[in-house]
Design an enzyme around this catalytic site. Structure first.
Site, PDB file in Angstrom:
ATOM      1  N   GLY A  84       0.804  -1.219   0.000  1.00 49.18           N
ATOM      2  CA  GLY A  84       0.000   0.000   0.000  1.00 49.18           C
ATOM      3  C   GLY A  84       0.834   1.264   0.000  1.00 49.18           C
ATOM      4  N   GLY A  86       2.637   3.670   1.501  1.00 48.36           N
ATOM      5  CA  GLY A  86       3.249   3.838   2.814  1.00 48.36           C
ATOM      6  C   GLY A  86       3.708   5.246   3.111  1.00 48.36           C
ATOM      7  N   LYS A 107       3.999  12.374  -2.740  1.00 50.16           N
ATOM      8  CA  LYS A 107       4.918  11.373  -2.207  1.00 50.16           C
ATOM      9  C   LYS A 107       5.736  11.984  -1.077  1.00 50.16           C
ATOM     10  CE  LYS A 107       7.823   7.701  -4.131  1.00 50.16           C
ATOM     11  NZ  LYS A 107       8.357   7.158  -5.392  1.00 50.16           N
ATOM     12  N   ASP A 246       3.887  -4.717  -7.437  1.00 50.01           N
ATOM     13  CA  ASP A 246       3.223  -3.501  -6.961  1.00 50.01           C
ATOM     14  C   ASP A 246       3.763  -2.250  -7.645  1.00 50.01           C
ATOM     15  OD1 ASP A 246       5.457  -4.397  -5.140  1.00 50.01           O
ATOM     16  OD2 ASP A 246       5.249  -2.342  -4.425  1.00 50.01           O
ATOM     17  N   ASN A 247       4.856  -2.387  -8.404  1.00 54.42           N
ATOM     18  CA  ASN A 247       5.411  -1.259  -9.154  1.00 54.42           C
ATOM     19  C   ASN A 247       5.063  -1.332 -10.637  1.00 54.42           C
ATOM     20  OD1 ASN A 247       6.608  -0.298  -6.821  1.00 54.42           O
ATOM     21  ND2 ASN A 247       8.568  -1.286  -7.221  1.00 54.42           N
ATOM     22  N   ASP A 256       7.171   4.398 -10.268  1.00 53.96           N
ATOM     23  CA  ASP A 256       8.006   4.195  -9.078  1.00 53.96           C
ATOM     24  C   ASP A 256       9.495   4.109  -9.419  1.00 53.96           C
ATOM     25  OD1 ASP A 256       5.985   4.365  -7.235  1.00 53.96           O
ATOM     26  OD2 ASP A 256       5.612   2.226  -7.144  1.00 53.96           O
TER      27      ASP A 256
END
Length: 478
Positions: A84, A86, A107, A246-247, A256
């Site tokens: 998730g 973070g 970010k 996840d990227n 990312d």
């Protein structure tokens, strides 16, 4: 002009996020913003003149509804469970005049329920690297998220050393990741996986929404977009460094930027992430990893998409990848037609470059100056084994002559696809070190240069890296 924000993610996918606001930094100040992108998004210049403001998470614009997204994923080939946002917060989805949308993702915005053992912060070093990389990729013509602004601060952030806390405003049409689908698949909630697929199709593949075969057609396109993206990475010598699921962007965007790197010496097994001890994410392994990641995504869709249809889409990956790669490499070599000896010529050049550790970007840029009826080439001086180069170069020029195209026409094509400038790690590092001392001149200067990667230059931006700048190790810490 008033900016318009909508809340599709919040309203349509309630199980996928936690609503929360950013946590501001101490004495935050705006040090860079993307004027060209801001103009494209119709952002008033006044927003950049009132301190850190929205760029530092101190205020929200009307219509914003901030949230942190939850997703899961495989990291280095191993299931990592829930991950998730973070340290990132989706502030809102901007509705543009043409009906498209753009996520505003901040970010370094502070702790979220998905921070795990982290502090929710980003450091100046990593925000500068991502801003430079995403803009460099954009101007190279490669699909990517974009960077809108950077804020630095007096807040200390503890990594290997103490570094200044910073925030980056990242924008993209969507932040949908493969990991969003994995999260609910492994929680045994296939209906939520289907909701994600329906959301994606409704808003980003709307032409498929009423098709009875929409899921198959949609996944086919996800595979094709991913294959095309990886082909483009390989042709410019870009190594992502951390291709965890996840990227991976569902829309086929470069997402990312962590321990990335552009090739200096041509080294097929180049590893840019010093945490990648097995070389899983090496430069030459990126095509295979992307397919593996697509297989993980396909698995999440298997409860409602026929396995044969998923496998058929996956089987198309290699052909799409090779087609895009072949087209782009022929352009880099200046070939106007496709001939059976083309692959052999390219592979022989790569073998020669690997033996000599030739600079990837400079080799292709200098090759762009070739005159098909002249054996003279500035590239010859780049090789120690002149005889091997001369042999290859003679055959290469004979191949060029088959196309019956003028040198000028071919050189123009080659110079439009072979950049003179890429974001080498040492260039980013030089800008970072100056910025950490309070001097933003090099950051702005480098950003400006990266807007014109195909233009010849006389400065060190297009030189071989200095000895200290070769093989800089980059970590995932950010």
């Amino acid at each position: 002009m008033t900016l318009s924000f909508i809340t599709r993610w919040r309203d349509e996918l309630p199980a996928t996020y936690t609503a929360l606001s950013p946590t501001p930094l101490n004495n935050a100040r705006l040090i860079w913003h993307n004027t060209e992108l801001a103009n494209t998004l119709s952002i008033p210049s006044s927003l950049f003149k009132n301190g850190a403001g929205v760029w530092g998470g101190e205020t929200l614009l009307p219509g914003m509804s901030p949230l942190a997204q939850v997703y899961s994923g495989h990291q280095f080939g191993v299931w990592a469970g829930q991950l998730g946002d973070g340290r990132g917060i989706l502030l809102g989805e901007q509705l543009l005049a043409d009906g498209t949308t753009m996520d505003w993702h901040l970010k370094g915005a502070g702790l979220t329920p998905y921070s795990r053992m982290g502090d929710g912060r980003a450091v100046l070093r990593s925000t500068i690297r991502e801003s430079l990389a995403s803009e460099a990729m954009h101007y190279l013509g490669i699909p990517t998220t974009r960077a809108l602004s950077i804020v630095t601060s007096d807040s200390p952030v503890y990594r290997e050393t103490v570094e200044p806390g910073a925030m980056l405003m990242r924008v993209a049409p969507s932040h949908l990741r493969f990991g969003h689908f994995e999260h609910f698949y492994y929680r045994r909630e296939p209906e939520k996986v289907r909701q994600l697929a329906d959301f994606a199709i409704r808003h980003y593949w709307s032409h498929l929404e009423d098709d009875e075969d929409k899921y198959r057609l949609w996944f086919n396109d996800v595979v094709a977009r991913t294959a095309s993206l990886i082909a483009q990475w390989q042709t410019v010598g870009f190594a992502h460094g951390v291709m965890n699921t996840d990227n991976m962007s569902l829309l086929g965007l470069t997402l990312d930027y962590g321990p990335f790197g552009f090739l200096d010496d041509y080294e097929p097994g180049f590893i840019c992430n010093h945490s990648d001890h097995q070389g899983r994410y090496s430069f030459d392994n990126q095509p295979a990893v992307a397919l593996w990641n697509l297989q993980r995504l396909a698995q999440t869709l298997s409860p409602f998409v026929a396995v044969d249809a998923l496998n058929e889409a996956l089987d198309s990956y290699q052909q799409v990848l090779l087609t895009h790669y072949g087209q782009r490499m022929r352009q880099k070599l200046g070939f106007m037609t496709e001939q059976k000896e083309d692959n052999a010529l390219l592979n022989e050049l790569f073998s020669l470059m690997a033996r000599e550790r030739s600079d990837y970007t400079r080799t292709f840029r200098m090759l762009s100056l070739t005159e098909q009826h002249s054996a003279a080439s500035p590239l010859r001086d780049e090789f120690i084994d002149r005889a091997a180069f001369d042999d290859w170069f003679a055959r290469y020029r004979r191949r060029l002559q088959q196309d019956e195209v003028s040198d000028i026409e071919r050189q123009q094509l080659m110079q439009s696809v072979n950049p003179a400038l890429v974001l080498r790690n040492w260039l980013a590092q030089r800008a970072i070190e100056a910025a950490e001392k309070g001097d933003m001149t090099e950051l702005h200067r480098l950003h400006e240069a990266l807007r014109n990667p195909f233009s010849d230059r006389a400065d060190d931006y297009v030189s071989r890296p200095p000895d200290w700048g070769k093989r800089l190790e980059v970590s995932c810490s950010s």
